[in-house]
Design an enzyme around this catalytic site. Structure first.
Site, PDB file in Angstrom:
ATOM      1  CB  CYS A   1      -0.833   0.031   1.176  1.00  0.00           C
ATOM      2  SG  CYS A   1      -2.102  -1.380   1.095  1.00  0.00           S
TER       3      CYS A   1
ATOM      4  CG  HIS B   1      -3.115   3.762   2.201  1.00  0.00           C
ATOM      5  ND1 HIS B   1      -3.452   3.344   0.965  1.00  0.00           N
ATOM      6  CD2 HIS B   1      -3.075   2.386   2.899  1.00  0.00           C
ATOM      7  CE1 HIS B   1      -3.963   1.780   0.777  1.00  0.00           C
ATOM      8  NE2 HIS B   1      -3.576   1.622   2.184  1.00  0.00           N
TER       9      HIS B   1
ATOM     10  CG  ASN C   1      -6.471  -0.526   1.416  1.00  0.00           C
ATOM     11  OD1 ASN C   1      -5.756  -0.177   0.467  1.00  0.00           O
ATOM     12  ND2 ASN C   1      -5.831  -1.283   2.284  1.00  0.00           N
TER      13      ASN C   1
HETATM   14  N1  COA Z   1     -18.262  -7.767  10.020  1.00  0.00           N
HETATM   15  C1  COA Z   1     -18.761  -7.956  11.251  1.00  0.00           C
HETATM   16  N2  COA Z   1     -18.077  -8.177  12.067  1.00  0.00           N
HETATM   17  C2  COA Z   1     -16.812  -7.970  12.140  1.00  0.00           C
HETATM   18  C3  COA Z   1     -15.985  -7.952  11.049  1.00  0.00           C
HETATM   19  C4  COA Z   1     -16.884  -7.764   9.769  1.00  0.00           C
HETATM   20  N3  COA Z   1     -16.324  -7.518   8.545  1.00  0.00           N
HETATM   21  N4  COA Z   1     -14.712  -8.157  11.105  1.00  0.00           N
HETATM   22  C5  COA Z   1     -14.353  -8.021  12.317  1.00  0.00           C
HETATM   23  N5  COA Z   1     -15.817  -8.345  12.995  1.00  0.00           N
HETATM   24  C6  COA Z   1     -16.203  -8.492  14.434  1.00  0.00           C
HETATM   25  C7  COA Z   1     -14.923  -9.411  15.061  1.00  0.00           C
HETATM   26  O1  COA Z   1     -15.193 -10.635  14.997  1.00  0.00           O
HETATM   27  C8  COA Z   1     -15.066  -8.563  16.750  1.00  0.00           C
HETATM   28  O2  COA Z   1     -16.215  -9.254  17.052  1.00  0.00           O
HETATM   29  P1  COA Z   1     -16.150  -9.782  18.687  1.00  0.00           P
HETATM   30  O3  COA Z   1     -15.856  -8.485  19.545  1.00  0.00           O
HETATM   31  O4  COA Z   1     -17.414 -10.616  18.956  1.00  0.00           O
HETATM   32  O5  COA Z   1     -14.694 -10.544  18.847  1.00  0.00           O
HETATM   33  C9  COA Z   1     -15.453  -7.240  16.403  1.00  0.00           C
HETATM   34  O6  COA Z   1     -16.114  -6.930  15.020  1.00  0.00           O
HETATM   35  C10 COA Z   1     -14.191  -6.499  16.674  1.00  0.00           C
HETATM   36  O7  COA Z   1     -13.091  -6.866  15.853  1.00  0.00           O
HETATM   37  P2  COA Z   1     -11.764  -6.172  15.688  1.00  0.00           P
HETATM   38  O8  COA Z   1     -11.012  -6.804  14.529  1.00  0.00           O
HETATM   39  O9  COA Z   1     -11.328  -5.814  17.219  1.00  0.00           O
HETATM   40  O10 COA Z   1     -12.250  -4.762  14.912  1.00  0.00           O
HETATM   41  P3  COA Z   1     -11.697  -3.298  14.462  1.00  0.00           P
HETATM   42  O11 COA Z   1     -12.205  -2.253  15.206  1.00  0.00           O
HETATM   43  O12 COA Z   1     -10.034  -3.568  15.067  1.00  0.00           O
HETATM   44  O13 COA Z   1     -11.634  -3.397  12.938  1.00  0.00           O
HETATM   45  C11 COA Z   1     -10.462  -3.855  11.018  1.00  0.00           C
HETATM   46  C12 COA Z   1     -11.183  -4.450  12.236  1.00  0.00           C
HETATM   47  C13 COA Z   1      -9.835  -4.556  10.325  1.00  0.00           C
HETATM   48  C14 COA Z   1     -11.499  -2.946  10.487  1.00  0.00           C
HETATM   49  C15 COA Z   1      -9.435  -2.719  11.684  1.00  0.00           C
HETATM   50  O14 COA Z   1      -8.758  -3.517  12.421  1.00  0.00           O
HETATM   51  C16 COA Z   1      -8.571  -2.319  10.464  1.00  0.00           C
HETATM   52  O15 COA Z   1      -9.100  -1.428   9.663  1.00  0.00           O
HETATM   53  N6  COA Z   1      -7.113  -2.628  10.448  1.00  0.00           N
HETATM   54  C17 COA Z   1      -6.258  -2.182   9.444  1.00  0.00           C
HETATM   55  C18 COA Z   1      -6.367  -3.073   8.215  1.00  0.00           C
HETATM   56  C19 COA Z   1      -5.807  -2.509   7.235  1.00  0.00           C
HETATM   57  O16 COA Z   1      -5.831  -1.348   6.886  1.00  0.00           O
HETATM   58  N7  COA Z   1      -5.052  -3.112   6.252  1.00  0.00           N
HETATM   59  C20 COA Z   1      -4.419  -2.820   5.088  1.00  0.00           C
HETATM   60  C21 COA Z   1      -3.076  -2.120   5.467  1.00  0.00           C
HETATM   61  S1  COA Z   1      -2.799  -1.294   4.122  1.00  0.00           S
END
Ligand code: COA
Length: 362
Positions: free
Chosen positions: A112, A250, A280
Site C-alpha cells: 500500500c 492512503h 482500500n
Molecule cells: N463484519 C462484522 N463484524 C466483524 C467484521 C466484519 N467484517 N470483522 C470483524 N468483526 C467483528 C470481530 O469478530 C469482533 O467481534 P467480537 O468483538 O465479537 O470478537 C469485532 O467485530 C471487533 O473486531 P476487531 O478486529 O477488533 O475490529 P476493529 O475495530 O479492529 O476493526 C479492522 C477491524 C480490520 C477494520 C481494523 O482493525 C483495520 O482497519 N485494521 C487495519 C487493516 C488495514 O488497513 N489493512 C491494510 C493496511 S494497508
C-alpha cells in the site's frame, strides 16, 4: 541547472462493477452498518480485467492531461503487489499496450505504500538527469488475493488504478521531502503465504492464496507510522502545519485517516477522503485520490500536499509535494476498460466456490 520533477498529468481507472456492503452481506457474516462505522467503506470495485489493463487506462488519462504521447515517456514505474504475472512484470505489459517504445519499465512492490515509494524513485531518476518523463502508476487487483467468505479481510479492499506523469523542470516544485521505511520483522501480520515461490505449489491450502491479516495490530501500527512520518516530512520540508493545504492519505480505514489528520492538527476540509467509494485499493489509493482532488478543484496552484501511506512489508511512506502552477489538464482522453456483462457478485462466483460455502455456515 537544478532539476526538479513536476507532476504534469494525472488520471485514474475505476472498474465498472460495484460491490456494495449489502452484496457482501450475502457472501459473508457482516453488515453494512459494521463496515460503514468501523471502516468508512460503502462500496468497492471488482475488476474483470488485469492490473496492466487498468494501469494502461489510468496512464492514457495522465498522458492526455500532460499533453504527451506514450513515446515521450522514458521510464514506467508500476507500484503493485498484484501484478498480472510473476514473469514478466506488469510494467512490461503496460509498456507494450501503451506503445511506450522509448521507456524502460519495472514493477515496484511496497504494497500500500508503493506509490509513494515509486514517486520517490521516479523523482530521484529525474533529478539525477537520467530520465525526463516518468509514468508513476499505482494499480491493484486485490480482489484476486481475497477470500470473499472471510469477513476480516473481504470488506476492506477493492480494485483500481491511478497514474501521474513526472516531468523535469527548473521550477522548484514536486517532492520537497520524503520518508520511506520498512519493518520486515513483523511482515507476517499482513501477508499472502502461498502466492509466490515460497508457496506450496502442489499441495497448497486454499486459504494460503488469500490475504492473512492481524487487523487490529496493523491498525495500531498504521496510526503510529502514518502520523509520525507525516509530521516528520512536514518539518523536513520546512513547513508549519498551517502551511499544509491538503492531506491525501492512503485510504485503508477512515479511522486511520482521522487519526493521521489529528496528529497533523488538520481540519476535515484539508483532508481528501474517497474511501467510501473504493475501499482500500493498496498502491492505487493515493494517485486515484489525487486525480479526484484535482477534478474537484481541491488543489490550488502552488499547494503543499502531504501524502502518507502504510502497508504490507511492513512499509510506510510520507511525502510533501509542492504543486506547480497548472491544476487543469491540458487534454482529456476517452480511454476506458472493455465493457463487462457481469455484476461484481457474479465476477466473484468462482472465488466463493473455491473457498466453499463460506464462514456463514461455520
Ligand atoms: N463484519 C462484522 N463484524 C466483524 C467484521 C466484519 N467484517 N470483522 C470483524 N468483526 C467483528 C470481530 O469478530 C469482533 O467481534 P467480537 O468483538 O465479537 O470478537 C469485532 O467485530 C471487533 O473486531 P476487531 O478486529 O477488533 O475490529 P476493529 O475495530 O479492529 O476493526 C479492522 C477491524 C480490520 C477494520 C481494523 O482493525 C483495520 O482497519 N485494521 C487495519 C487493516 C488495514 O488497513 N489493512 C491494510 C493496511 S494497508
Amino acid at each position: 541547472m537544478v532539476r526538479y520533477a513536476e507532476i504534469t498529468g494525472w488520471g485514474k481507472c475505476v472498474p465498472p462493477s460495484v460491490l456494495s456492503n449489502s452484496d457482501l452481506e450475502v457472501l459473508t457474516d457482516t453488515s453494512d452498518d459494521w463496515i460503514t462505522t468501523r471502516t468508512g467503506i460503502k462500496e468497492r470495485r471488482i475488476s474483470h480485467v488485469n492490473v496492466s489493463d487498468m494501469a494502461v487506462v489510468a496512464s492514457l488519462h495522465a498522458l492526455a492531461a500532460a499533453n504527451l504521447e506514450p513515446t515521450d515517456i522514458d521510464l514506467i514505474l508500476l507500484a503493485t503487489c498484484t501484478a498480472d504475472l510473476v514473469i514478466p512484470s506488469a510494467a512490461s505489459l503496460v509498456q507494450a499496450k501503451l506503445g511506450a517504445t522509448n521507456a524502460a519499465a519495472l514493477d515496484l512492490n511496497a504494497a500500500c505504500s508503493g506509490w509513494i515509494y515509486a514517486l520517490n524513485v521516479g523523482t530521484q531518476m529525474v533529478r539525477s538527469g537520467g530520465h525526463n518523463r516518468v509514468l508513476v502508476i499505482g494499480a491493484e487487483k486485490l480482489s484476486f488475493l481475497l477470500d470473499f467468505t472471510d469477513r476480516s479481510t473481504a470488506v476492506l479492499f477493492g480494485d483500481g488504478a491511478g497514474a501521474v506523469v513526472l516531468e523535469a523542470t527548473e521550477e522548484p516544485v514536486g517532492l520537497r521531502s520524503v520518508e520511506i521505511g520498512t519493518d520486515g520483522s513483523v511482515a507476517d501480520i499482513l501477508c499472502v503465504p502461498g502466492v509466490g515461490t515460497a508457496g506450496n505449489r502442489y499441495q497448497g491450502d486454499p486459504s494460503d492464496y488469500a490475504v492473512h491479516m492481524d487487523g487490529p495490530e496493523v491498525f495500531r501500527r498504521a496510526v503510529t507510522a502514518m502520523g509520525e512520518a507525516s509530521s516528520r516530512v512536514v518539518e523536513q520540508a520546512g513547513l508549519s502545519v498551517d502551511e499544509v493545504d491538503l492531506l491525501i492519505p492512503h485510504q485503508a480505514n477512515v479511522r486511520i485517516i482521522d487519526a493521521t489528520a489529528r496528529k497533523l492538527k488538520l481540519a476535515p476540509e484539508q483532508v481528501f477522503v474517497n474511501i467510501a467509494s473504493y475501499g482500500n485499493t493498496s498502491a492505487a489509493t493515493i494517485p486515484m485520490a489525487l486525480t479526484e482532488a484535482l477534478q474537484e478543484g481541491r488543489v490550488e496552484p502552488g499547494a503543499n500536499i502531504v501524502f502518507a501511506a502504510f502497508g504490507a512489508g511492513l512499509t510506510w511512506a510520507a511525502a510533501v509535494v509542492r504543486w506547480g502552477r497548472r491544476v487543469e489538464p491540458l487534454g482529456t482522453s476517452d480511454a476506458h476498460l472493455p465493457p463487462v456483462d457481469k455484476t461484481a457478485a457474479e465476477l466473484l462466483e468462482a472465488n466463493v466456490a473455491f473457498y466453499g460455502e463460506g464462514r456463514r455456515s461455520e
